[in-house]
Scaffold this active site. Sequence first.
Site: not given
Length: 280
Positions: A142, A155
Amino acid sequence: MNHQPQTQNQTTSTKKVVLITGASSGIGKSMAVFLSEKGFNVYGTSRNPQKTEVLPFTMIALDVLKKDTIQIAIEQIIQQEGKIDVLINNAGMGITGPIEDTPTDEMRRVFDTNFFGAIDVMKAVLPTMRAQKSGLIINITSIAGYMGLPFRGVYSATKGALELISEATNMEVHQFGIKVVTIAPGDFATNIAAGRYHTPVFENSEYKKSYQQNLNLMNSHVDSGMNPLAMAEQVYKIINNPTPKIHYKVGKFMEKFSIVLKRILPDKVYQKLLMNHYKL
């Protein structure tokens, strides 16, 4: 457990065999459908494949949190195809919340899924790829993994860790003709928000106001995100590239540019930009 790429009873597929974890929806499903249409022999996974609709690729059961299901899935593909050419580690989950308010057990669960789960699937396919003297592993990370984002710190940490472990593994397996690359997506129009662990906005929390407004901001980013087809197209290019790069980013201009800014700006200046963006 070592997997032999084929036995006398098996016929090795002439098409490239691609395994994609987390292929029942979102980016994973888009990649699986796209690669199937391009002539690849695609195996997608989910924890409950019987719940998915009819798809143009084979769905098999695999839960990245359960090593036995990983082994069974890999053995099933080897038995059927005699090889695995490409692994796309896509299965993952999101998590939001202030570090102080987020249960540590939930943090561990996301690390087990996004980081250790991806490692366990890599470990399961590497013996076969070593025996083949070829293979490509694509780990989906990501853009958030390149920076610590407020209320998405856990995350960011899981995806940043996967970026680094991919670099290390790529160097270790180079001698066997295997490549490990990463693709870092920005915000895409998928159902990822529905699958996240959201730390509740506690009434008595010191972060109540700032966390709530950032939750709203995150959800709006996903809703206005890019088409997952862009990820599928990037994966297709990487598979067909004999000398792929180590890291790829797929996102809007400012998402990708934010990584460049982090590299060139002083830390405090960059952090100030982020805090202004998130209204902190």
